[in-house]
Design a protein around this motif. Sequence first.
Motif, short mmCIF file in Angstrom:
data_model
loop_
_atom_site.label_atom_id
_atom_site.label_comp_id
_atom_site.label_asym_id
_atom_site.label_seq_id
_atom_site.Cartn_x
_atom_site.Cartn_y
_atom_site.Cartn_z
N GLN A 2 -4.05 9.71 3.19
CA GLN A 2 -2.97 8.95 2.59
C GLN A 2 -3.44 7.53 2.25
N LYS A 3 -3.23 7.17 0.98
CA LYS A 3 -3.74 5.87 0.53
C LYS A 3 -2.65 4.81 0.46
N LYS A 4 -1.39 5.27 0.32
CA LYS A 4 -0.29 4.31 0.18
C LYS A 4 0.77 4.62 1.23
N HIS A 81 -1.49 -0.38 1.22
CA HIS A 81 -2.56 0.53 0.81
C HIS A 81 -3.66 0.58 1.86
N TYR A 85 -11.66 3.32 -0.66
CA TYR A 85 -12.81 3.28 -1.58
C TYR A 85 -13.67 2.04 -1.31
N GLU A 377 -11.37 -0.23 -5.57
CA GLU A 377 -9.94 0.03 -5.41
C GLU A 377 -9.20 0.06 -6.74
N GLU B 9 2.97 11.03 -1.46
CA GLU B 9 1.77 11.56 -2.12
C GLU B 9 1.73 13.09 -2.06
N ASP B 70 -6.67 13.19 -6.35
CA ASP B 70 -7.08 12.10 -5.49
C ASP B 70 -7.06 10.77 -6.25
N CYS B 73 -3.44 9.71 -7.15
CA CYS B 73 -2.68 9.20 -6.01
C CYS B 73 -3.02 7.75 -5.66
N ARG B 74 -3.95 7.16 -6.38
CA ARG B 74 -4.17 5.72 -6.20
C ARG B 74 -2.92 4.94 -6.61
N ARG B 76 0.01 6.95 -8.17
CA ARG B 76 1.09 7.90 -8.32
C ARG B 76 1.52 8.45 -6.97
#
Lengths: 457, 457
Positions: A2-4, A81, A85, A377, B9, B70, B73-74, B76
């Motif tokens: 999970q990025k966010k 976030h 990356y 990013e 996500e 992937d 999802c940065r 979205r």
Amino acid sequence: MQKKIFLNEDEIPRQWYNIAADLPGTINPPLGPDGKPISPEMLAPVFPMNLIEQEVSTERWIDIPDGILDMLCRWRPSPLHRAIYLEKALKTPAKIFYKDESVSPAGSHKPNTAVAQAWYNKEFGIKRLTTETGAGQWGSALSYACALLGLECKVFMVKVSFEQKPFRKVLMQTWGGNCVASPSNETIVGREILKQTPDTPGSLGIAISEAIEQAVGDESGQTRYALGSVLNHVMLHQTIIGLEAKKQLAKAGIKKVDTVIGCAGGGSNFAGLAFPFTHDKINGADIEIIPVEPASCPTLTATPFSYDHGDVAQMTPMLPMHSLGHKYIPAPIHAGGLRYHGMAPLVSHAVEAGLMTPMAIQQLECYEAAMTFARTEGLLVAPETSHAIAATIRKALEAKETGEEKTIIFNLSGHGLMDLNGYAKYMAGDLHNISMSEKEIEESRKISMGGNPVPKI
Amino acid sequence: MQKKIFLNEDEIPRQWYNIAADLPGTINPPLGPDGKPISPEMLAPVFPMNLIEQEVSTERWIDIPDGILDMLCRWRPSPLHRAIYLEKALKTPAKIFYKDESVSPAGSHKPNTAVAQAWYNKEFGIKRLTTETGAGQWGSALSYACALLGLECKVFMVKVSFEQKPFRKVLMQTWGGNCVASPSNETIVGREILKQTPDTPGSLGIAISEAIEQAVGDESGQTRYALGSVLNHVMLHQTIIGLEAKKQLAKAGIKKVDTVIGCAGGGSNFAGLAFPFTHDKINGADIEIIPVEPASCPTLTATPFSYDHGDVAQMTPMLPMHSLGHKYIPAPIHAGGLRYHGMAPLVSHAVEAGLMTPMAIQQLECYEAAMTFARTEGLLVAPETSHAIAATIRKALEAKETGEEKTIIFNLSGHGLMDLNGYAKYMAGDLHNISMSEKEIEESRKISMGGNPVPKI
């Protein structure tokens, strides 16, 4: 992964955190021209009484009125976030998080306090706000807030920026703000300065003087002045950033934060993220808290805690703060929001109390960090924010050295889509490092303080 | 009231929707110079085979590879907003929703397909992408996508925009994109044009020719060309917008959508929102679907469905579409993304099949709508997006007349923070309406088609 991490609107914090309740030692009051503490009544021509009450409050938690929550929820809670990356690119075992304040309509954290200040002014019966702006972020944010509430907004924008950054003015105008170049012909102080130096580029000090003059001079009593940083109530309104971030980190399963980082000019975006974590530190948590400033304007890292004016013309009271001296004109780095001679009294106090460890970084390292961030990013950050990223990268590389899985969080205070000129110059190799020597710092303070020794608190 | 509807996500759609599976009648193939259908192999020097397969696919649902999810999802799933402040200002009983595609790092919907195209090219072994860009949105998006995947990116930017919008170029460079003014000295076609007309402002047609020449001419076979709109696979990648929106509307308790609106230049942001709703309409739902174009470039509202080239130089195949003629140079309105003579074949087909009701609007009404939106909802939209808002306001006021509680959704395709020049001119009163007369449209098509009657399908 999970990025966010989002919060729902109903999870938004409903109280601000007031660090004045918890800081060790006595909170020093602002002093008047006679050297005596300023009373709330003396500030009444400048600010509405409900904000003055917040300015001097020592209540730990202050309720956020529903009318303000409603406006904040237009863009808040802002996302947190995980910078996976960037982590990968640095090959660090550290977990890096950032709170993205660039999602507000004005593109930075500034609207957090702009909507609150506008709301309190409207509650108090005020019809019109005046303010100054340097690079234009704060003027945009206040114009936006006034548009939402139907208030008039008058912005005095430092002339050199007014001419160099015409689009900031257009943004304010789109929201109905009335933006003029400062010095202007609309105030006594402006006319006087134009008579003496018609070609002056202007300064934040002059613009503050003009904005205060127009607010105080409105005989109807329906105009007040609004400031976008430095003051206690501004720091208070920004704490929603850190309060949200703590909820989001908990959602992400993070039990312990090791390092909290923000860039610091007047101090408000930094304080917004950091004060709620400082609360934990005061209560025993082991957290490193780092305000990052430019090497060209090393307020926290190079000056003692003392009383100084907030503006060149000495129209403001004396505030207890780290300061390079109120006459100091910082070098023209692109991070305009960090070009301020002083630092918020509450941040200065916390540093003095040993709760924070400030860091100064050169602009080339900051731009390099911003480029790395953009290419990993994806987001293009404001030049101010690049200072927080440079410090984050330093700490992440330290963690790589030691092999520690540290958790770092920094505040992404704004996007850089309206600051691309600095990036262009960096890529063209036209930027260089600028720092003040100890001697220059001493000289600057001597001139400001009239050669007298700096008053110790 | 809840103003923002988020998806997590893990709720992101995992398939794109391909409307080619559902459109009534036969999907017309592109035609070669000999008037015969182009085979997939003939496109192989220009695009990688995996994207060509998507271009001609008639599968209804196409899986989104994990590597693309992937990247998406940065930023979205993108938020869906309820425009309650605009509703209040209009005093309409209509519920207005907007899908906010401005939250991507490049500031528009364009990265949805840029990351997909870059990923498929990389899968296919391609190392370098070439493309053209007009105002710069697409070039920024592809530079961003290539930065994420480590591909080289070369962007030919129409010279007049290259000079007028230097910051778009800087944005591309920050992401590692190599952006040059077109015509350039780097291609045969560019050198030839510069020899004949050294002062040419350039055009999208020339830039396309240069980009294709460099892709096809790379003897290593490691370069391909990428297009940001018009083609079927681009529409496909954008359907994630509408698929997310449907989930979000369901979350908000909306049972029936009455009107779906998007601005349409090449057609991709419109199709992205609209196609998943068109799927419902084909299956019996009562939905009004409105592509909105500028009155100065009335592709869908004023021209017949016919075969035409995608570019001035006739380097592309003939595509079945509504077109003002491939030689037509649209008026220099600020909505650069809507200045295209043709329209995506799939959108053109859907309009021809009676599934959509296009609308053309003048630029002053669009800017007025954008100003209303900025002062109520707070966001400053791209000039392209202002067309969708103008149509939304028309429909919301119609609902007010009839008293119907309609539900309207539009696509906020991009922010306007890098397009403030248009707002400045609008506020200064320097913009005027521009429309084409029937005679001008007829003349334009005659010139393009060499005086021959337009071939009917």
